[in-house]
Design an enzyme around this catalytic site. Structure first.
Site, PDB file in Angstrom:
ATOM      1  N   GLU A  39       0.821  -1.228   0.000  1.00  0.00           N
ATOM      2  CA  GLU A  39       0.000   0.000   0.000  1.00  0.00           C
ATOM      3  C   GLU A  39       0.847   1.266   0.000  1.00  0.00           C
ATOM      4  O   GLU A  39       0.344   2.336  -0.324  1.00  0.00           O
ATOM      5  CB  GLU A  39      -0.957   0.013   1.201  1.00  0.00           C
ATOM      6  CG  GLU A  39      -0.255   0.184   2.528  1.00  0.00           C
ATOM      7  CD  GLU A  39      -1.057   0.974   3.558  1.00  0.00           C
ATOM      8  OE1 GLU A  39      -2.215   1.298   3.297  1.00  0.00           O
ATOM      9  OE2 GLU A  39      -0.493   1.256   4.624  1.00  0.00           O
ATOM     10  N   ASN A  40       2.132   1.152   0.399  1.00  0.00           N
ATOM     11  CA  ASN A  40       3.019   2.321   0.419  1.00  0.00           C
ATOM     12  C   ASN A  40       4.211   2.152  -0.525  1.00  0.00           C
ATOM     13  O   ASN A  40       5.229   2.821  -0.365  1.00  0.00           O
ATOM     14  CB  ASN A  40       3.585   2.561   1.832  1.00  0.00           C
ATOM     15  CG  ASN A  40       2.516   2.685   2.887  1.00  0.00           C
ATOM     16  OD1 ASN A  40       2.385   1.831   3.761  1.00  0.00           O
ATOM     17  ND2 ASN A  40       1.736   3.745   2.814  1.00  0.00           N
ATOM     18  N   ASN A  68      -5.346   1.158   3.669  1.00  0.00           N
ATOM     19  CA  ASN A  68      -6.017   2.462   3.619  1.00  0.00           C
ATOM     20  C   ASN A  68      -5.400   3.388   2.576  1.00  0.00           C
ATOM     21  O   ASN A  68      -6.035   4.358   2.162  1.00  0.00           O
ATOM     22  CB  ASN A  68      -6.008   3.122   5.002  1.00  0.00           C
ATOM     23  CG  ASN A  68      -4.616   3.271   5.567  1.00  0.00           C
ATOM     24  OD1 ASN A  68      -3.851   2.304   5.630  1.00  0.00           O
ATOM     25  ND2 ASN A  68      -4.263   4.470   5.986  1.00  0.00           N
ATOM     26  N   HIS A  69      -4.166   3.101   2.134  1.00  0.00           N
ATOM     27  CA  HIS A  69      -3.535   3.931   1.092  1.00  0.00           C
ATOM     28  C   HIS A  69      -3.778   3.392  -0.318  1.00  0.00           C
ATOM     29  O   HIS A  69      -3.136   3.848  -1.273  1.00  0.00           O
ATOM     30  CB  HIS A  69      -2.030   4.055   1.358  1.00  0.00           C
ATOM     31  CG  HIS A  69      -1.711   4.923   2.533  1.00  0.00           C
ATOM     32  ND1 HIS A  69      -1.912   6.285   2.534  1.00  0.00           N
ATOM     33  CD2 HIS A  69      -1.242   4.621   3.768  1.00  0.00           C
ATOM     34  CE1 HIS A  69      -1.570   6.785   3.703  1.00  0.00           C
ATOM     35  NE2 HIS A  69      -1.164   5.798   4.486  1.00  0.00           N
TER      36      HIS A  69
HETATM   37 FE   LIG Z   1       1.411   1.070   5.469  1.00  0.00          FE
HETATM   38 FE   LIG Z   2      -1.964   1.575   6.214  1.00  0.00          FE
END
Ligand SMILES: [Fe+2]
Ligand SMILES: [Fe+2]
Length: 261
Positions: A39-40, A68-69
């Site tokens: 996600e990052n 969430n990203h």
């Molecule tokens: Fe993360």
């Molecule tokens: Fe996260």
């Protein structure tokens, strides 16, 4: 079968850490399936781009999970519609692009990989508890799939542990992500579900959860908006290695925590 999972790969430093450690991880653990939270993984540390996803696949990571990203990079939206090796949170409300679980063949078994978001200190997502109930029904009862790996992307240890106890005996493994800090509580819950509250992160060792310290500290000290940047320098890789039997029960879990380079 053996699954190796890597905690959140953070920014361009995260990719350097994969380059530095992953070949040795493959040699040492000889996994049948490799999964990573990405996600990052975009160079900026925000979201995932198709180009970076392709690079991670080329390096030998077979399935990528999000969190969430997931939506931070717009380029990923259409890519998620066609790339079945990336799993976005299943309990994101509405009908976002992509899939909440994927199924791949490993050693002749169908293995499902699920990504879910927690809600405590996070946003108002659909219930991960109700969502996994529906997914488990579909996978186990309708499709006969017993090997189910869940990346539960959540902030608090209490929600992660509660979720794991909710699904114990119904899924093979629950490994937490999102905090970027590895916990030391790996265990096998009753019912044969491997559990680790948080796998940790893959990226910079010296920053604050992967980002440069100074802007993060500035935010805490002043509460003023500030742009975070990915920390460079020394590397770390964190994750977990999990063994499953032919019935999908976990028989072994160990943390992977490589010393900083
Ligand atoms: Fe993360
Ligand atoms: Fe996260």
């Amino acid at each position: 079968m053996r699954i190796v999972f890597l905690g959140d790969i953070v920014g361009n430093t995260g990719l350097k850490a994969v380059d530095a450690y992953f070949p040795e991880i493959l040699k040492r653990f000889k996994p049948d399936l490799t999964i990573a939270n990405a996600e990052n993984a975009a160079a900026s540390g925000r979201g995932l781009t198709p180009r970076i996803a392709e690079q991670l696949f080329d390096k030998g990571i077979e399935i990528l999970t999000l969190g969430n990203h997931a939506w931070d990079s717009r380029e990923i939206y259409s890519y998620l519609e066609r790339e079945k090796r990336i799993v976005r949170p299943a309990n994101f409300p509405g009908n976002p692009p992509g899939i909440g679980f994927t199924i791949c063949k490993v050693n002749g078994f169908d293995v499902a990989i699920v990504n879910l978001l927690g809600r405590v200190f996070m946003s108002d997502y659909d219930s991960p508890f109700a969502c996994i109930d529906g997914i488990v029904r579909e996978l186990r009862e309708s499709r006969g799939i017993r090997h189910i790996f869940v990346d539960f992307h959540a902030e608090t240890s209490s929600e992660k542990m509660s979720f794991a106890w909710h699904v114990t005996g119904k899924v093979s493994a629950v490994v937490g992500t999102h905090t970027h800090v590895q916990t030391a509580d790996e265990r096998i819950l009753g019912g044969g579900t491997a559990y680790l509250t948080d796998a940790g992160m893959t990226g910079a060792y010296d920053g604050i959860i992967g980002m440069k310290k100074e802007p993060v500290l500035h935010r805490f000290l002043t509460q003023m908006p500030v742009r975070f940047e990915v920390e460079q320098g020394r590397l770390q890789l964190h994750g977990a290695c999990i063994d499953l039997d032919e019935k999908g029960h976990a028989t072994h879990i160990e943390r992977i925590s490589c010393k900083p380079l």
